[in-house]
Design a protein around this motif. Sequence first.
Motif, PDB file in Angstrom:
ATOM      1  N   LYS A 189     -30.431 -32.458   1.203  1.00 48.69           N
ATOM      2  CA  LYS A 189     -29.210 -32.845   1.639  1.00 48.69           C
ATOM      3  C   LYS A 189     -28.136 -32.427   0.829  1.00 48.69           C
ATOM      4  CE  LYS A 189     -26.895 -36.974   3.156  1.00 48.69           C
ATOM      5  NZ  LYS A 189     -26.798 -38.448   3.275  1.00 48.69           N
ATOM      6  N   ASN A 190     -27.750 -32.951  -0.386  1.00 48.57           N
ATOM      7  CA  ASN A 190     -26.902 -32.503  -1.474  1.00 48.57           C
ATOM      8  C   ASN A 190     -27.233 -31.494  -2.276  1.00 48.57           C
ATOM      9  OD1 ASN A 190     -25.347 -34.838  -0.313  1.00 48.57           O
ATOM     10  ND2 ASN A 190     -26.462 -36.156  -1.700  1.00 48.57           N
ATOM     11  N   GLY A 191     -28.172 -31.132  -2.589  1.00 53.30           N
ATOM     12  CA  GLY A 191     -28.499 -29.803  -3.557  1.00 53.30           C
ATOM     13  C   GLY A 191     -28.957 -30.474  -4.898  1.00 53.30           C
ATOM     14  N   TYR A 192     -29.090 -31.715  -4.985  1.00 53.66           N
ATOM     15  CA  TYR A 192     -29.539 -32.596  -6.425  1.00 53.66           C
ATOM     16  C   TYR A 192     -29.994 -33.822  -5.911  1.00 53.66           C
ATOM     17  CZ  TYR A 192     -25.305 -35.499  -5.934  1.00 53.66           C
ATOM     18  OH  TYR A 192     -24.420 -36.497  -5.387  1.00 53.66           O
ATOM     19  N   VAL A 193     -30.646 -34.309  -7.081  1.00 53.27           N
ATOM     20  CA  VAL A 193     -31.439 -35.614  -6.965  1.00 53.27           C
ATOM     21  C   VAL A 193     -31.080 -36.520  -8.088  1.00 53.27           C
ATOM     22  CG1 VAL A 193     -33.099 -35.064  -5.271  1.00 53.27           C
ATOM     23  CG2 VAL A 193     -33.751 -34.945  -7.717  1.00 53.27           C
ATOM     24  N   THR A 194     -31.150 -37.581  -7.951  1.00 53.99           N
ATOM     25  CA  THR A 194     -31.117 -38.571  -9.166  1.00 53.99           C
ATOM     26  C   THR A 194     -32.427 -39.552  -9.409  1.00 53.99           C
ATOM     27  OG1 THR A 194     -30.217 -40.143  -8.134  1.00 53.99           O
ATOM     28  CG2 THR A 194     -28.555 -38.747  -9.000  1.00 53.99           C
ATOM     29  N   VAL A 195     -32.444 -39.945 -10.551  1.00 52.60           N
ATOM     30  CA  VAL A 195     -33.893 -40.780 -10.819  1.00 52.60           C
ATOM     31  C   VAL A 195     -33.578 -41.970 -10.000  1.00 52.60           C
ATOM     32  CG1 VAL A 195     -34.652 -42.349 -12.401  1.00 52.60           C
ATOM     33  CG2 VAL A 195     -34.097 -39.889 -13.145  1.00 52.60           C
ATOM     34  N   SER A 196     -32.651 -42.529  -9.803  1.00 56.21           N
ATOM     35  CA  SER A 196     -32.327 -43.855  -8.872  1.00 56.21           C
ATOM     36  C   SER A 196     -32.775 -43.563  -7.539  1.00 56.21           C
ATOM     37  CB  SER A 196     -31.092 -44.468  -9.259  1.00 56.21           C
ATOM     38  OG  SER A 196     -29.966 -43.584  -8.854  1.00 56.21           O
ATOM     39  N   GLU A 197     -32.171 -42.449  -7.214  1.00 56.27           N
ATOM     40  CA  GLU A 197     -32.199 -41.889  -5.701  1.00 56.27           C
ATOM     41  C   GLU A 197     -33.747 -41.705  -5.348  1.00 56.27           C
ATOM     42  OE1 GLU A 197     -30.656 -38.392  -2.349  1.00 56.27           O
ATOM     43  OE2 GLU A 197     -30.329 -38.169  -4.764  1.00 56.27           O
ATOM     44  N   ILE A 198     -34.446 -41.106  -6.259  1.00 51.05           N
ATOM     45  CA  ILE A 198     -36.003 -40.939  -6.090  1.00 51.05           C
ATOM     46  C   ILE A 198     -36.871 -42.372  -6.008  1.00 51.05           C
ATOM     47  CG2 ILE A 198     -37.894 -39.773  -6.860  1.00 51.05           C
ATOM     48  CD1 ILE A 198     -36.348 -37.816  -7.947  1.00 51.05           C
ATOM     49  N   LYS A 199     -36.451 -43.079  -7.050  1.00 53.41           N
ATOM     50  CA  LYS A 199     -37.289 -44.385  -7.088  1.00 53.41           C
ATOM     51  C   LYS A 199     -36.784 -45.342  -5.823  1.00 53.41           C
ATOM     52  CE  LYS A 199     -37.133 -46.485 -11.017  1.00 53.41           C
ATOM     53  NZ  LYS A 199     -36.416 -47.210 -12.242  1.00 53.41           N
ATOM     54  N   GLN A 227     -23.507 -34.736 -17.539  1.00 53.94           N
ATOM     55  CA  GLN A 227     -22.241 -35.310 -17.472  1.00 53.94           C
ATOM     56  C   GLN A 227     -21.671 -35.801 -16.047  1.00 53.94           C
ATOM     57  OE1 GLN A 227     -19.560 -32.556 -19.427  1.00 53.94           O
ATOM     58  NE2 GLN A 227     -20.868 -32.003 -21.097  1.00 53.94           N
ATOM     59  N   ALA A 228     -22.557 -35.986 -15.323  1.00 52.00           N
ATOM     60  CA  ALA A 228     -22.175 -36.528 -14.060  1.00 52.00           C
ATOM     61  C   ALA A 228     -21.769 -37.992 -14.132  1.00 52.00           C
ATOM     62  CB  ALA A 228     -23.630 -36.779 -12.839  1.00 52.00           C
ATOM     63  N   PRO A 229     -20.841 -38.489 -13.163  1.00 49.65           N
ATOM     64  CA  PRO A 229     -20.282 -39.725 -13.358  1.00 49.65           C
ATOM     65  C   PRO A 229     -21.156 -40.985 -13.534  1.00 49.65           C
ATOM     66  CG  PRO A 229     -19.115 -38.729 -11.670  1.00 49.65           C
ATOM     67  CD  PRO A 229     -20.510 -37.751 -11.988  1.00 49.65           C
ATOM     68  N   GLU A 230     -22.185 -41.261 -12.822  1.00 49.90           N
ATOM     69  CA  GLU A 230     -22.908 -42.426 -13.011  1.00 49.90           C
ATOM     70  C   GLU A 230     -24.167 -42.166 -13.632  1.00 49.90           C
ATOM     71  OE1 GLU A 230     -23.295 -44.172  -9.273  1.00 49.90           O
ATOM     72  OE2 GLU A 230     -21.257 -44.305  -8.838  1.00 49.90           O
ATOM     73  N   GLU A 231     -25.021 -41.127 -13.381  1.00 45.98           N
ATOM     74  CA  GLU A 231     -26.288 -40.994 -13.850  1.00 45.98           C
ATOM     75  C   GLU A 231     -26.534 -39.236 -13.846  1.00 45.98           C
ATOM     76  OE1 GLU A 231     -29.821 -41.891 -12.082  1.00 45.98           O
ATOM     77  OE2 GLU A 231     -28.544 -42.772 -10.334  1.00 45.98           O
ATOM     78  N   SER A 232     -27.458 -38.803 -14.653  1.00 46.12           N
ATOM     79  CA  SER A 232     -27.943 -37.388 -14.573  1.00 46.12           C
ATOM     80  C   SER A 232     -28.289 -36.880 -13.308  1.00 46.12           C
ATOM     81  CB  SER A 232     -29.059 -37.196 -15.614  1.00 46.12           C
ATOM     82  OG  SER A 232     -28.429 -37.537 -16.951  1.00 46.12           O
ATOM     83  N   GLN A 233     -27.689 -35.788 -12.762  1.00 48.26           N
ATOM     84  CA  GLN A 233     -28.113 -35.311 -11.501  1.00 48.26           C
ATOM     85  C   GLN A 233     -29.094 -34.022 -11.843  1.00 48.26           C
ATOM     86  OE1 GLN A 233     -24.084 -34.386  -9.930  1.00 48.26           O
ATOM     87  NE2 GLN A 233     -24.056 -36.585  -9.187  1.00 48.26           N
TER      88      GLN A 233
END
Length: 258
Positions: A189-199, A227-233
Amino acid sequence: MHRRGVGAGAIAKRKLAEAKYKERGTVMAEDQLAQMSKQLEMFKTHLEEFASKHKQEIRKSSQFRVQFQDMCATIGVDPLASGKGFWSEMLGVGDFYYELGVQIIEVCLALKHRNGGLITLDELHQRVLKGRGKFAQDVSQDDLIRAIKKLKSLGNGFSIIPVGGRYLVQSVPAELNMDHTVVLQIAEKNGYVTVSEIKSSLKWDTERTNQVLEHLLKEGLAWIDKQAPEESQYWLPALFSDLYSQDVTPEEADESLQ
């Protein structure tokens, strides 16, 4: 009244009748098989005549080529099964897909330092077309898929991975299991994921999530933006079309993510 038992003669007659029925069934089955074989040979003959008549269209038109491949598949004929023989000599399809395979390898090698050996079929198609020039034979995504399947004979480097509504082409022998594929689907969808998104999406624990992401990083299939705003991407260059469509160096790409 005393009931008479079944005599030996009656048993013999019944066995003889069963044997005749079985023999008759075998003969019918053999006749049907012979008839089907005859029809199959007739189909192959007609297919060869069709190929001879329309060989120019098959060579030049990607849509016509797909239809011809489907016709071949219905009777178990694979024009790409051998580099020699009638189909190769008549149509040159073996040479066509060999040449296409070489072009696919060249594109994948040229982009490996950016995407880690993972590229969308759409992007691969565009780059192959650009490399062939406007006066070359038309090439469809179906042609690419067939050529990639033939490249598999060179080893486990090339494979096609369905991800959501598109396909990814893997050109390196990295081992991707179902966990990795599911994460790629989320990143589509966005070209990236985060740990919280996967969990959140998969209900995984932190250890399982990190193992998958670390593997993608290790294989060069993902880049991390700390350096992403909230968590690593975790960015997947193969899915981030704006990134790999530009002629930028890996260092410039890293800076664009910060």
